[in-house]
Write a protein that holds these residues in place. Structure first.
Motif, PDB file in Angstrom:
ATOM      1  N   LEU A 131      -4.068  62.403  -0.522  1.00  0.00           N
ATOM      2  CA  LEU A 131      -4.054  61.595  -1.734  1.00  0.00           C
ATOM      3  C   LEU A 131      -4.036  62.468  -2.997  1.00  0.00           C
ATOM      4  O   LEU A 131      -3.374  62.133  -3.970  1.00  0.00           O
ATOM      5  N   ALA A 132      -4.739  63.573  -2.983  1.00  0.00           N
ATOM      6  CA  ALA A 132      -4.798  64.455  -4.148  1.00  0.00           C
ATOM      7  C   ALA A 132      -3.466  65.139  -4.395  1.00  0.00           C
ATOM      8  O   ALA A 132      -3.114  65.432  -5.537  1.00  0.00           O
ATOM      9  N   GLY A 133      -2.708  65.371  -3.344  1.00  0.00           N
ATOM     10  CA  GLY A 133      -1.435  66.057  -3.473  1.00  0.00           C
ATOM     11  C   GLY A 133      -0.260  65.160  -3.756  1.00  0.00           C
ATOM     12  O   GLY A 133       0.825  65.639  -4.057  1.00  0.00           O
ATOM     13  N   GLU A 134      -0.450  63.844  -3.675  1.00  0.00           N
ATOM     14  CA  GLU A 134       0.665  62.919  -3.863  1.00  0.00           C
ATOM     15  C   GLU A 134       1.224  62.973  -5.259  1.00  0.00           C
ATOM     16  O   GLU A 134       0.503  62.903  -6.235  1.00  0.00           O
ATOM     17  N   GLY A 135       2.510  63.120  -5.319  1.00  0.00           N
ATOM     18  CA  GLY A 135       3.197  63.085  -6.615  1.00  0.00           C
ATOM     19  C   GLY A 135       2.936  64.292  -7.475  1.00  0.00           C
ATOM     20  O   GLY A 135       3.181  64.272  -8.662  1.00  0.00           O
ATOM     21  N   ALA A 136       2.408  65.359  -6.893  1.00  0.00           N
ATOM     22  CA  ALA A 136       2.076  66.554  -7.678  1.00  0.00           C
ATOM     23  C   ALA A 136       3.299  67.166  -8.334  1.00  0.00           C
ATOM     24  O   ALA A 136       3.198  67.817  -9.359  1.00  0.00           O
ATOM     25  N   GLU A 159      -6.540  63.038  -9.291  1.00  0.00           N
ATOM     26  CA  GLU A 159      -7.619  63.868  -9.844  1.00  0.00           C
ATOM     27  C   GLU A 159      -8.941  63.622  -9.115  1.00  0.00           C
ATOM     28  O   GLU A 159      -9.628  64.566  -8.717  1.00  0.00           O
ATOM     29  N   ARG A 160      -9.288  62.360  -8.940  1.00  0.00           N
ATOM     30  CA  ARG A 160     -10.586  62.033  -8.338  1.00  0.00           C
ATOM     31  C   ARG A 160     -10.624  62.345  -6.849  1.00  0.00           C
ATOM     32  O   ARG A 160     -11.643  62.791  -6.336  1.00  0.00           O
ATOM     33  N   VAL A 166     -15.997  63.671   8.430  1.00  0.00           N
ATOM     34  CA  VAL A 166     -15.693  64.604   7.344  1.00  0.00           C
ATOM     35  C   VAL A 166     -14.283  65.161   7.509  1.00  0.00           C
ATOM     36  O   VAL A 166     -13.522  65.242   6.530  1.00  0.00           O
ATOM     37  N   ALA A 167     -13.901  65.507   8.712  1.00  0.00           N
ATOM     38  CA  ALA A 167     -12.555  66.041   8.956  1.00  0.00           C
ATOM     39  C   ALA A 167     -11.491  65.012   8.572  1.00  0.00           C
ATOM     40  O   ALA A 167     -10.481  65.350   7.924  1.00  0.00           O
ATOM     41  N   GLU A 168     -11.692  63.767   8.960  1.00  0.00           N
ATOM     42  CA  GLU A 168     -10.733  62.709   8.606  1.00  0.00           C
ATOM     43  C   GLU A 168     -10.703  62.493   7.099  1.00  0.00           C
ATOM     44  O   GLU A 168      -9.626  62.319   6.505  1.00  0.00           O
ATOM     45  N   ALA A 169     -11.875  62.494   6.472  1.00  0.00           N
ATOM     46  CA  ALA A 169     -11.947  62.302   5.020  1.00  0.00           C
ATOM     47  C   ALA A 169     -11.277  63.453   4.284  1.00  0.00           C
ATOM     48  O   ALA A 169     -10.580  63.234   3.286  1.00  0.00           O
ATOM     49  N   ARG A 170     -11.465  64.669   4.769  1.00  0.00           N
ATOM     50  CA  ARG A 170     -10.808  65.828   4.144  1.00  0.00           C
ATOM     51  C   ARG A 170      -9.291  65.668   4.177  1.00  0.00           C
ATOM     52  O   ARG A 170      -8.605  65.930   3.182  1.00  0.00           O
ATOM     53  N   ALA A 171      -8.769  65.270   5.313  1.00  0.00           N
ATOM     54  CA  ALA A 171      -7.318  65.109   5.453  1.00  0.00           C
ATOM     55  C   ALA A 171      -6.796  64.036   4.498  1.00  0.00           C
ATOM     56  O   ALA A 171      -5.779  64.236   3.823  1.00  0.00           O
ATOM     57  N   LEU A 172      -7.491  62.913   4.428  1.00  0.00           N
ATOM     58  CA  LEU A 172      -7.064  61.833   3.536  1.00  0.00           C
ATOM     59  C   LEU A 172      -7.166  62.251   2.076  1.00  0.00           C
ATOM     60  O   LEU A 172      -6.254  61.985   1.283  1.00  0.00           O
ATOM     61  N   ALA A 173      -8.265  62.899   1.708  1.00  0.00           N
ATOM     62  CA  ALA A 173      -8.445  63.321   0.318  1.00  0.00           C
ATOM     63  C   ALA A 173      -7.369  64.325  -0.079  1.00  0.00           C
ATOM     64  O   ALA A 173      -6.809  64.248  -1.178  1.00  0.00           O
ATOM     65  N   SER A 174      -7.074  65.254   0.804  1.00  0.00           N
ATOM     66  CA  SER A 174      -6.025  66.242   0.512  1.00  0.00           C
ATOM     67  C   SER A 174      -4.668  65.575   0.342  1.00  0.00           C
ATOM     68  O   SER A 174      -3.905  65.910  -0.569  1.00  0.00           O
ATOM     69  N   MET A 180       0.244  52.937   2.336  1.00  0.00           N
ATOM     70  CA  MET A 180      -0.207  52.354   1.075  1.00  0.00           C
ATOM     71  C   MET A 180      -1.475  53.065   0.610  1.00  0.00           C
ATOM     72  O   MET A 180      -2.398  53.274   1.368  1.00  0.00           O
ATOM     73  N   THR A 181      -1.483  53.430  -0.640  1.00  0.00           N
ATOM     74  CA  THR A 181      -2.601  54.193  -1.178  1.00  0.00           C
ATOM     75  C   THR A 181      -3.918  53.439  -1.065  1.00  0.00           C
ATOM     76  O   THR A 181      -4.929  54.017  -0.693  1.00  0.00           O
ATOM     77  N   ASP A 182      -3.949  52.153  -1.359  1.00  0.00           N
ATOM     78  CA  ASP A 182      -5.196  51.402  -1.301  1.00  0.00           C
ATOM     79  C   ASP A 182      -5.825  51.464   0.086  1.00  0.00           C
ATOM     80  O   ASP A 182      -7.041  51.602   0.214  1.00  0.00           O
ATOM     81  N   GLU A 183      -5.003  51.366   1.115  1.00  0.00           N
ATOM     82  CA  GLU A 183      -5.503  51.438   2.490  1.00  0.00           C
ATOM     83  C   GLU A 183      -6.089  52.819   2.764  1.00  0.00           C
ATOM     84  O   GLU A 183      -7.157  52.946   3.374  1.00  0.00           O
ATOM     85  N   ARG A 184      -5.421  53.843   2.308  1.00  0.00           N
ATOM     86  CA  ARG A 184      -5.925  55.200   2.525  1.00  0.00           C
ATOM     87  C   ARG A 184      -7.202  55.457   1.740  1.00  0.00           C
ATOM     88  O   ARG A 184      -8.114  56.119   2.234  1.00  0.00           O
ATOM     89  N   LEU A 185      -7.285  54.920   0.528  1.00  0.00           N
ATOM     90  CA  LEU A 185      -8.523  55.054  -0.238  1.00  0.00           C
ATOM     91  C   LEU A 185      -9.678  54.370   0.485  1.00  0.00           C
ATOM     92  O   LEU A 185     -10.788  54.896   0.541  1.00  0.00           O
ATOM     93  N   ARG A 186      -9.412  53.189   1.014  1.00  0.00           N
ATOM     94  CA  ARG A 186     -10.454  52.461   1.744  1.00  0.00           C
ATOM     95  C   ARG A 186     -10.871  53.255   2.982  1.00  0.00           C
ATOM     96  O   ARG A 186     -12.059  53.363   3.282  1.00  0.00           O
TER      97      ARG A 186
END
Length: 92
Positions: free
Chosen positions: A85-90, A51-52, A75-83, A1-7
């Motif tokens: 989430l940013a790539g979803e549905g591209a 985008e964000r 930072v490593a975990e955050a990078r993986a999550l951000a990547s 779930m995206t909300d969980e990953r954002l959190r």
């Protein structure tokens, strides 16, 4: 779930705030955390989330190291999550 990953993304970035890190890394982390916090606090369309979180990913890419092993792991975990989430549905 995206909300969980954002959190989780925000939580990893927020955890670095209390750790001693190098000054340059601190600036990037602070900005990335603010963007992630805003996404957690507001309901956003998936295109906005992509985008964000892409912006968060780009900010974190500027960090070569924090000078703190625990912060580097966050930072490593955050990078993986951000990547992720940013790539979803591209391809949508």
């Amino acid at each position: 779930m995206t909300d969980e990953r954002l959190r989780r993304l925000h939580d990893h970035l927020d955890a670095t705030a209390e750790l001693p890190v190098e000054r340059e890394a601190s600036a990037y982390l602070g900005e990335a955390e603010a963007v992630a916090r805003d996404l957690v606090e507001r309901s956003a369309e998936s295109a906005v989330v992509r985008e964000r979180t892409g912006h968060v990913r780009d900010l974190l890419a500027e960090i070569e190291g924090t000078g703190n092993t625990d912060a580097d792991e966050h930072v490593a975990e955050a990078r993986a999550l951000a990547s992720e989430l940013a790539g979803e549905g591209a391809d949508d």
